[in-house]
Enzyme design. Structure first.
Site, PDB file in Angstrom:
ATOM      1  N   CYS A   1    -100.899  36.580  38.076  1.00  0.00           N
ATOM      2  CA  CYS A   1    -100.186  35.887  37.012  1.00  0.00           C
ATOM      3  C   CYS A   1    -101.191  35.324  36.020  1.00  0.00           C
ATOM      4  CB  CYS A   1     -99.354  34.755  37.627  1.00  0.00           C
ATOM      5  SG  CYS A   1     -98.427  33.784  36.436  1.00  0.00           S
TER       6      CYS A   1
ATOM      7  N   HIS B   1     -90.731  39.056  38.472  1.00  0.00           N
ATOM      8  CA  HIS B   1     -91.839  38.101  38.317  1.00  0.00           C
ATOM      9  C   HIS B   1     -91.631  37.254  37.059  1.00  0.00           C
ATOM     10  CE1 HIS B   1     -96.192  36.886  38.607  1.00  0.00           C
ATOM     11  NE2 HIS B   1     -95.939  36.623  37.336  1.00  0.00           N
ATOM     12  N   GLU B   2     -91.336  37.899  35.931  1.00  0.00           N
ATOM     13  CA  GLU B   2     -91.140  37.158  34.677  1.00  0.00           C
ATOM     14  C   GLU B   2     -89.855  36.331  34.720  1.00  0.00           C
ATOM     15  OE1 GLU B   2     -93.594  36.850  32.691  1.00  0.00           O
ATOM     16  OE2 GLU B   2     -94.723  38.439  33.691  1.00  0.00           O
TER      17      GLU B   2
ATOM     18  N   HIS C   1     -90.292  33.002  36.227  1.00  0.00           N
ATOM     19  CA  HIS C   1     -90.870  31.996  35.327  1.00  0.00           C
ATOM     20  C   HIS C   1     -89.794  31.196  34.593  1.00  0.00           C
ATOM     21  CE1 HIS C   1     -95.180  32.366  35.551  1.00  0.00           C
ATOM     22  NE2 HIS C   1     -95.139  33.683  35.393  1.00  0.00           N
TER      23      HIS C   1
END
Length: 195
Positions: free
Chosen positions: A105, A147-148, A151
């Site tokens: 990341c 993954h994004e 966030h």
């Protein structure tokens, strides 16, 4: 304009992003700046919380993964063209077996660990023109999206590690938050002592 990437430990990385609409101030410039920031840091994705904005916006360009020799032609083609802006994204469904992949990341430089995620997801989102899309992703495209997406939900990939792995990287994470790292791109550190 290249923006500083927020480092591990900053509270903005733990906030659930708020939805935005087409009247969000200077959205076009923000997206352009985020793209420039992501490419400068050699990332394949960047979420708004990583540049200090707790909103539901992220972008992905997974084309660098298309160079992997182990990919099928179908996967390679999917990744070559996986370059999108995602606004107000939602994961509607996750299916398939969980599989491990070594993730990193931009907010947590020099830390890479295997993370288990489900293979296939169905998503809904708006693009930069606020047109709605529903799409099914699998493999690496699904993983980068997940993954994004994490966030904008206030989740980091390190949260998905075992308690042993978390203990093993604890000192590294503390050093990152204090700015004791050279990432090779602009960063903003939450716990740097000002002189």
């Amino acid at each position: 304009m290249i923006l500083p990437i927020v480092a591990y430990g900053d509270p903005v990385l733990r906030k659930v992003g708020t939805e935005i609409d087409k009247d969000y101030p200077q959205l076009e410039k923000l997206i352009a700046d985020m793209k420039e920031t992501m490419y400068n840091a050699q990332g394949v994705g960047l979420a708004a919380p990583q540049i200090g904005k707790a909103i539901r916006l992220f972008l992905i360009d997974a084309s660098p993964f298309a160079d992997d020799e182990d990919l099928s032609d179908e996967d390679r083609k999917a990744l070559e063209n996986f370059n999108h802006v995602f606004i107000n994204a939602k994961i509607v469904e996750e299916t398939g077996d969980e599989w491990a992949f070594n993730e990193g990341c931009l907010s947590i430089p020099d830390v890479r660990e295997d993370v288990f995620r489900q293979e296939t997801i169905t998503i809904e989102y708006q693009d930069e023109n606020f047109e709605k899309h529903t799409q099914t992703l699998s493999g690496l495209a699904a993983r980068v999206f997940q993954h994004e997406y994490d966030h904008i939900e206030g989740v980091l990939f390190t949260d998905k590690l075992s308690s042993l792995k978390k203990r093993l990287i604890k000192k590294k994470l503390e050093n990152i938050s204090k700015g004791k790292i050279n990432a090779g791109y602009r960063m903003r550190f939450p716990n740097v002592k000002r002189k």
